[in-house]
Design an enzyme around this catalytic site. Structure first.
Site, PDB file in Angstrom:
ATOM      1  N   GLU A  33       5.005  -6.644   7.434  1.00 19.96           N
ATOM      2  CA  GLU A  33       4.650  -5.429   8.180  1.00 19.96           C
ATOM      3  C   GLU A  33       5.340  -5.291   9.534  1.00 19.96           C
ATOM      4  OE1 GLU A  33       1.619  -6.086   5.091  1.00 19.96           O
ATOM      5  OE2 GLU A  33       2.503  -7.390   6.609  1.00 19.96           O
ATOM      6  N   GLY A  69       0.823  -1.195   0.000  1.00 22.82           N
ATOM      7  CA  GLY A  69       0.000   0.000   0.000  1.00 22.82           C
ATOM      8  C   GLY A  69       0.858   1.247   0.000  1.00 22.82           C
ATOM      9  N   ASP A  95      -2.183  -6.645   7.990  1.00 19.83           N
ATOM     10  CA  ASP A  95      -3.591  -6.248   7.881  1.00 19.83           C
ATOM     11  C   ASP A  95      -4.202  -6.736   6.573  1.00 19.83           C
ATOM     12  OD1 ASP A  95      -2.084  -4.465   6.330  1.00 19.83           O
ATOM     13  OD2 ASP A  95      -3.394  -2.754   6.763  1.00 19.83           O
ATOM     14  N   GLY A 112      -0.735  -5.008   0.653  1.00 31.18           N
ATOM     15  CA  GLY A 112      -1.958  -4.734  -0.081  1.00 31.18           C
ATOM     16  C   GLY A 112      -2.213  -5.692  -1.225  1.00 31.18           C
TER      17      GLY A 112
END
Length: 367
Positions: free
Chosen positions: A157, A85, A165, A134
């Protein structure tokens, strides 16, 4: 890292990409297929807020179009599939506006993740290249997930003070043999054969077969049959040799126990993984373990995304995220100063606050 291939596609003359050929998302119809091409090659197609919103709009339009029977998600020119992302936007938001724009980004991205998860028409994700963060979020909801020799899958992450996430809590927690906990904590990269072995991919195709697969799907052939006919025998998955060690050492839901278990193993593999964990944010690692454990208690994917939005809203403005991005992406010194600096300093009260509900008007909801 291996250079990733081009998608093999060119836009037909009658294509009408959203925003023109320089748009970050190209959408088109080809036969019975609606096709989304990620088109941000200089960033390995990392998702921006606008890309998430454009994809959601296209999916909503195709959901009501009876002539569209399937959706394909791919990347356009350059390396692919999707490297994550818009981390720079998130860091700026953390430092400049108390996370307002960052939360807006998370909200739209998570709504896209959920929209794909419940989509009524079959979706095929072509994970031909880097599939991280993402990129995991837009590929794992697809019933058909195609890996190739170029696939490089990871949820890295914890190395930037964030957490896995975009639905990572749901997908990783449900992998066999505690593999999800291993991936969440270490950020390990899997190749295409390893993704197939783990169940993260449903098919393994040589990259040169992708244009033909897309052509047949667009022509209306049954997707499973097309992918099965064009599949190649995957190489032996290297990670399988360590499956027993992963199951043993990552069996715990506390970071301290994982570290102690690895310390008791004098193998080179355990030493390497232990050294890797020592570089990660202790806070992010503890968040990830609680996230995966909690996800297994939830009834549906929407509840998982609401949980992850709460975590993201809180973590975004804590010190580790801005510091992790600084160390890995901005200054690239790879020497983050984590705060808290040790697992023992990350308390249960801190985690409770990170997982705490938001004000009712701020909670995440599906589209």
């Amino acid at each position: 890292m291996t250079t990733d291939s081009l998608s093999g596609d060119t836009l037909p003359a009658d294509a009408v990409p959203a925003g023109g050929l320089d748009a970050e998302i190209l959408t088109r119809r080809d036969g019975v297929a609606g096709i989304i091409s990620l088109n941000r090659p200089k960033a390995i197609h990392a998702l921006t807020l606008g890309m998430s919103e454009s994809m959601s709009h296209a999916l909503a339009a195709w959901a009501d179009d009876a002539e569209v029977k399937a959706i394909m998600i791919e990347h356009s020119e350059g390396r692919g599939f999707c490297s994550g992302g818009d981390i720079n936007l998130l860091r700026r938001s953390a430092l400049e506006d108390h996370g307002i724009e960052g939360r807006r980004f998370f909200r739209a991205e998570y709504q896209l993740n959920h929209q794909l998860f419940i989509y009524d028409k079959p979706v095929v994700a072509f994970m031909d290249g880097v599939t991280m963060g993402g990129g995991v979020g837009i590929s794992q909801p697809a019933p058909f997930r195609v890996a190739t020799e170029h696939t490089r899958f990871a949820m890295p992450e914890t190395g930037i003070g964030l957490f896995p996430d975009v639905g990572g809590g749901w997908y990783l927690s449900r992998l066999d043999g505690r593999l999800g906990q291993f991936l969440a904590l270490t950020g390990a990269r899997l190749d295409g054969a390893e993704c197939l072995w783990a169940g993260l991919a449903t098919h393994y195709l040589p990259s040169e077969a992708l244009p033909e697969a897309k052509r047949r799907i667009a022509a209306g052939h049954e997707i499973g049959g097309v992918l099965g006919a064009l599949s190649d025998k995957a190489p032996e998955p290297r990670i399988a040799a360590h499956a027993a060690q992963i199951r043993k050492h990552f069996a715990f839901d506390t970071l301290e126990q994982v570290l102690a278990s690895l310390e008791s193993d004098d193998s080179e593999w355990a030493a390497r993984e232990l050294a890797t964990l020592r570089t990660k944010s202790p806070q992010a690692c503890k968040i990830a373990l609680r996230q995966l454990a909690t996800s297994l208690t939830l009834d549906n994917f929407a509840q998982n995304m609401a949980m992850e939005y709460r975590i993201g809203s809180h973590v975004l403005v804590l010190p580790d995220f801005a510091e992790g991005v600084r160390a890995v992406i901005v200054d690239k010194d790879h020497a983050p100063k984590w705060n808290p600096s040790t697992p023992e300093d990350v308390t249960e009260d801190m985690l409770d606050a990170i997982f705490a509900p938001l004000a009712p008007e701020d909670e995440w909801r599906p589209i």
